[in-house]
Motif scaffolding. Structure first.
Motif, PDB file in Angstrom:
ATOM      1  N   ARG A 126      34.613  56.836  34.947  1.00 31.99           N
ATOM      2  CA  ARG A 126      33.880  57.875  34.223  1.00 31.99           C
ATOM      3  C   ARG A 126      33.677  57.467  32.758  1.00 31.99           C
ATOM      4  N   GLN A 127      34.631  56.759  32.186  1.00 32.08           N
ATOM      5  CA  GLN A 127      34.452  56.236  30.829  1.00 32.08           C
ATOM      6  C   GLN A 127      33.324  55.203  30.793  1.00 32.08           C
ATOM      7  N   GLN A 128      33.287  54.341  31.802  1.00 31.86           N
ATOM      8  CA  GLN A 128      32.234  53.331  31.862  1.00 31.86           C
ATOM      9  C   GLN A 128      30.860  53.979  32.022  1.00 31.86           C
ATOM     10  N   ILE A 129      30.775  54.966  32.878  1.00 35.39           N
ATOM     11  CA  ILE A 129      29.512  55.674  33.098  1.00 35.39           C
ATOM     12  C   ILE A 129      29.020  56.298  31.800  1.00 35.39           C
ATOM     13  N   LEU A 181      34.580  46.557  39.315  1.00 33.11           N
ATOM     14  CA  LEU A 181      34.237  45.135  39.233  1.00 33.11           C
ATOM     15  C   LEU A 181      32.802  44.952  38.775  1.00 33.11           C
ATOM     16  N   PHE A 182      31.918  45.766  39.287  1.00 32.76           N
ATOM     17  CA  PHE A 182      30.489  45.673  38.977  1.00 32.76           C
ATOM     18  C   PHE A 182      30.236  45.900  37.487  1.00 32.76           C
ATOM     19  N   PHE A 183      30.887  46.888  36.916  1.00 30.45           N
ATOM     20  CA  PHE A 183      30.589  47.310  35.539  1.00 30.45           C
ATOM     21  C   PHE A 183      31.471  46.654  34.476  1.00 30.45           C
ATOM     22  N   THR A 184      32.460  45.877  34.883  1.00 31.36           N
ATOM     23  CA  THR A 184      33.408  45.320  33.928  1.00 31.36           C
ATOM     24  C   THR A 184      33.065  43.868  33.614  1.00 31.36           C
ATOM     25  N   ALA A 185      33.191  43.487  32.354  1.00 31.26           N
ATOM     26  CA  ALA A 185      32.893  42.135  31.909  1.00 31.26           C
ATOM     27  C   ALA A 185      33.842  41.128  32.551  1.00 31.26           C
ATOM     28  N   ASN A 241      30.804  41.622  36.072  1.00 31.07           N
ATOM     29  CA  ASN A 241      29.726  41.737  35.080  1.00 31.07           C
ATOM     30  C   ASN A 241      28.332  41.762  35.718  1.00 31.07           C
ATOM     31  N   CYS A 242      28.224  42.334  36.917  1.00 30.01           N
ATOM     32  CA  CYS A 242      26.911  42.456  37.573  1.00 30.01           C
ATOM     33  C   CYS A 242      25.957  43.286  36.720  1.00 30.01           C
ATOM     34  N   VAL A 243      26.518  44.208  35.946  1.00 27.81           N
ATOM     35  CA  VAL A 243      25.714  45.133  35.160  1.00 27.81           C
ATOM     36  C   VAL A 243      24.915  44.433  34.060  1.00 27.81           C
ATOM     37  N   GLN A 244      25.251  43.191  33.751  1.00 28.92           N
ATOM     38  CA  GLN A 244      24.518  42.505  32.694  1.00 28.92           C
ATOM     39  C   GLN A 244      23.030  42.405  33.027  1.00 28.92           C
ATOM     40  N   CYS A 245      22.703  42.192  34.293  1.00 33.30           N
ATOM     41  CA  CYS A 245      21.293  42.141  34.713  1.00 33.30           C
ATOM     42  C   CYS A 245      20.895  43.377  35.506  1.00 33.30           C
ATOM     43  N   HIS A 246      21.811  43.857  36.346  1.00 38.61           N
ATOM     44  CA  HIS A 246      21.520  45.029  37.180  1.00 38.61           C
ATOM     45  C   HIS A 246      21.961  46.287  36.423  1.00 38.61           C
ATOM     46  N   SER A 247      21.198  46.594  35.391  1.00 36.59           N
ATOM     47  CA  SER A 247      21.610  47.630  34.446  1.00 36.59           C
ATOM     48  C   SER A 247      20.854  48.935  34.671  1.00 36.59           C
ATOM     49  N   MET A 280      33.761  49.854  23.674  1.00 35.66           N
ATOM     50  CA  MET A 280      34.136  48.912  24.739  1.00 35.66           C
ATOM     51  C   MET A 280      35.482  49.325  25.311  1.00 35.66           C
ATOM     52  N   LEU A 281      35.611  49.272  26.658  1.00 39.95           N
ATOM     53  CA  LEU A 281      36.873  49.643  27.274  1.00 39.95           C
ATOM     54  C   LEU A 281      37.940  48.624  26.912  1.00 39.95           C
ATOM     55  N   THR A 282      39.136  49.095  26.687  1.00 39.61           N
ATOM     56  CA  THR A 282      40.199  48.191  26.277  1.00 39.61           C
ATOM     57  C   THR A 282      40.972  47.700  27.493  1.00 39.61           C
ATOM     58  N   GLY A 283      41.533  46.489  27.333  1.00 46.14           N
ATOM     59  CA  GLY A 283      42.367  45.938  28.394  1.00 46.14           C
ATOM     60  C   GLY A 283      41.566  45.301  29.491  1.00 46.14           C
ATOM     61  N   ARG A 284      42.239  44.536  30.291  1.00 46.66           N
ATOM     62  CA  ARG A 284      41.592  43.885  31.415  1.00 46.66           C
ATOM     63  C   ARG A 284      41.599  44.798  32.624  1.00 46.66           C
ATOM     64  N   LEU A 285      40.564  44.648  33.475  1.00 48.23           N
ATOM     65  CA  LEU A 285      40.459  45.459  34.681  1.00 48.23           C
ATOM     66  C   LEU A 285      41.696  45.333  35.542  1.00 48.23           C
ATOM     67  N   LEU A 286      42.170  44.093  35.722  1.00 47.97           N
ATOM     68  CA  LEU A 286      43.311  43.894  36.597  1.00 47.97           C
ATOM     69  C   LEU A 286      44.573  44.515  36.029  1.00 47.97           C
ATOM     70  N   THR A 287      44.624  44.629  34.700  1.00 48.77           N
ATOM     71  CA  THR A 287      45.797  45.208  34.056  1.00 48.77           C
ATOM     72  C   THR A 287      45.950  46.679  34.408  1.00 48.77           C
ATOM     73  N   ILE A 288      44.824  47.355  34.609  1.00 53.15           N
ATOM     74  CA  ILE A 288      44.877  48.778  34.934  1.00 53.15           C
ATOM     75  C   ILE A 288      45.691  48.999  36.196  1.00 53.15           C
ATOM     76  N   SER A 289      45.365  48.215  37.234  1.00 51.52           N
ATOM     77  CA  SER A 289      46.091  48.357  38.480  1.00 51.52           C
ATOM     78  C   SER A 289      47.535  47.906  38.332  1.00 51.52           C
ATOM     79  N   SER A 290      47.722  46.833  37.565  1.00 48.39           N
ATOM     80  CA  SER A 290      49.077  46.302  37.404  1.00 48.39           C
ATOM     81  C   SER A 290      49.984  47.316  36.730  1.00 48.39           C
ATOM     82  N   LEU A 291      49.500  47.978  35.712  1.00 46.18           N
ATOM     83  CA  LEU A 291      50.305  48.952  34.993  1.00 46.18           C
ATOM     84  C   LEU A 291      50.687  50.112  35.891  1.00 46.18           C
TER      85      LEU A 291
END
Length: 505
Positions: free
Chosen positions: A46-49, A307-311, A318-324, A1-12
């Motif tokens: 690329r990590q998510q993929i 956004l699509f692939f992140t919980a 979290n669109c990927v939960q159904c659109h997987s 599982m990817l660590t950290g929040r999506l928004l944190t990536i941009s913030s950092l």
């Protein structure tokens, strides 16, 4: 599982150190450049993929025929012929035209008894002298696209009433157990089923509203198909011009075969299926990105992909939960409280409701659930939902993010372009689906849409990503003539003179 929040990536990436203007203080680091921000987002994507095992190409290891193959060409001749409708006023292409995204650009289809049988899309209307005319569309559900039919393995139709119990990956349902409306008791295998696509092709001709019409009496499914075969053979003398034997001889490459051996029910629908299978369009910018081209997506589209692939708990949608998967569908059934417009399927107190998957399983958990659509080419396959309740892709995304607000504010006039769509019971019926969705959120292991708070900018990014799932041929960006391969021209024999020559408003 990817660590950290999506928004944190941009913030950092954007954080800078404070300075107290002391000559001895450490200089504030320079803000990251646009290129550095994009490189970081690309790395995370690329990590998510990799973690999801995506390849970018859902057609890998599948049998995809060429549109130029003789059998696909025969299928195209059949697909465009009005001779396959009971009253010879409708063709398969009436509701599934390649230039309309493999659908009809209508929220709800109008099959037989159209005012102008050759007018497709907006402007197509049911004749005032037609059966059960009330001024609105006669088909109770939105026409699913025929694009990428080859990529379904589990089920076909919004309610999955045509289902492969084996669902072997890459096999399009081929196997020993396909359940269909022709199954004896709803659980027994359809003896005529060979694949999901070939079996699906057998059913539009049996629907009174779609193709069968209302003047052939009470012919059952088997009888109407037999009648159509006899018509193409010339046994009913209904066709003034009949060159179907020559067409079948060419399509099946059997120049000496006779009508009895060639023009059969199986051959008819297998040819249509071959044409549909050839409509496989997956050459998308997203595919190019997954395969290694970092420049196939711009920064906005990459942010949308994140956004699509992140919980949700990590800042995504979290669109990927159904659109997987590479096909962007789990091929399962979910209640998303899609507004219920149109005539309905006869469910509910007034018969104007549609209980979806429940109609097949009679399992209460399936009430209002419909199959997850693929998102490949979604930009061009609207209107959206089993009832075509939304024309705008942005609006249907907003519905997923905040269902309660969407339902509360829904009005047919604001979301549907088609004229005279029935909607007297829309609010009551949709509220019932919403109540069921909210109740399901409290059931362990029952998947229900989560509320997701995204900014206007993030919604724009998410929609931008969805646009990257469009095949270049479907988008007609580089070659406007690409899709014309799936539209017959004057060089292809018109075996009965009943070819539908589409007109668009």
């Amino acid at each position: 599982m990817l660590t950290g929040r999506l928004l944190t990536i941009s913030s950092l990436l954007l954080i800078s150190a404070c300075s107290d203007n002391d000559d001895n203080s450490t200089p504030a680091p320079a803000e990251p450049t646009q290129a550095e921000i994009e490189a970081q987002i690309t790395s995370v994507l690329r990590q998510q993929i990799a973690s999801l095992g995506l390849t970018g190409d859902p057609s890998t290891d599948r049998n995809i025929p060429s549109i130029d193959a003789p059998l696909a060409q025969l299928g195209m001749q059949l697909f465009y012929s009005k001779a396959l409708s009971g009253e010879m006023d409708t063709a398969c292409v009436s509701c599934h035209h390649p230039l309309l995204g493999g659908g009809d650009n209508l929220s709800l289809s109008i099959g037989v008894e159209a005012v102008d049988p050759d007018l497709l899309g907006l402007g197509r209307a049911h004749s005032s002298s037609g059966t059960h005319n009330d001024g609105g569309p006669t088909v109770p559900r939105n026409a699913p696209t025929t694009f990428n039919m080859a990529l379904w393995d589990r089920s076909i139709f919004h309610d999955g009433r045509l289902e492969s119990l084996e669902a072997t990956p890459t096999m399009n349902g081929a196997g020993d157990t396909i359940i269909s409306p022709d199954s004896a008791d709803g659980t027994t295998a359809d003896p005529h089923a060979t694949s999901l696509t070939a079996t699906q092709a057998r059913f539009p001709v049996t629907s009174a509203e779609e193709m069968k019409g209302h003047n052939l009496g009470n012919l059952d499914n088997a009888a109407i198909r037999q009648h159509l075969v006899a018509r193409l053979k010339g046994e009913t003398n209904e066709l003034d011009n009949n060159q179907w034997l020559a067409a079948f001889q060419t399509g099946y490459q059997q120049p000496d075969a006779d009508a009895a051996s060639l023009i059969t029910e199986a051959n008819l629908f297998n040819a249509i299926a071959e044409f549909e299978l050839s409509q496989t369009f997956v050459d998308t910018p997203w595919k190019a990105f997954v395969e290694g081209n970092d420049n196939a997506l711009d920064l906005t589209e990459k942010r949308g992909a994140q956004l699509f692939f992140t919980a949700v708990e990590d800042g995504g949608a979290n669109c990927v939960q159904c659109h997987s998967g590479d096909f962007f569908s789990d091929e399962l059934f979910h209640n998303i409280a899609m507004p219920q417009i149109g005539r309905g399927k006869g469910d509910g107190v007034n018969g104007s409701h549609d209980f979806g998957r429940f109609r097949i399983t009679q399992n209460v958990i399936d009430r209002f659930a419909f199959r997850t659509p693929s998102l490949i080419n979604v930009e061009f396959t609207g209107p959206y939902g089993h009832s075509g309740a939304f024309v705008s892709l942005t609006e249907v995304v907003k519905h997923h993010l905040d269902v309660q607000t969407s339902v509360a504010n829904y009005a047919v006039g604001g979301h549907v372009y088609q004229a005279n769509v029935q909607h007297n019971d829309t609010q009551t019926n949709t509220q019932a689906a919403l109540d069921k969705l909210l109740a399901d959120r409290n059931i362990e292991d029952q998947l229900g849409l989560q509320d997701v708070s995204l900014s206007v900018e993030q919604i724009t990014q998410l929609v931008a990503f969805l646009h990257t799932l469009s095949d270049r041929c479907v988008a007609q960006d580089n070659d406007p003539q690409c899709l014309s391969q799936w539209v017959p021209d004057e060089t292809l024999l018109d075996p009965d003179g009943l070819r539908l020559e589409a007109k668009f408003q």
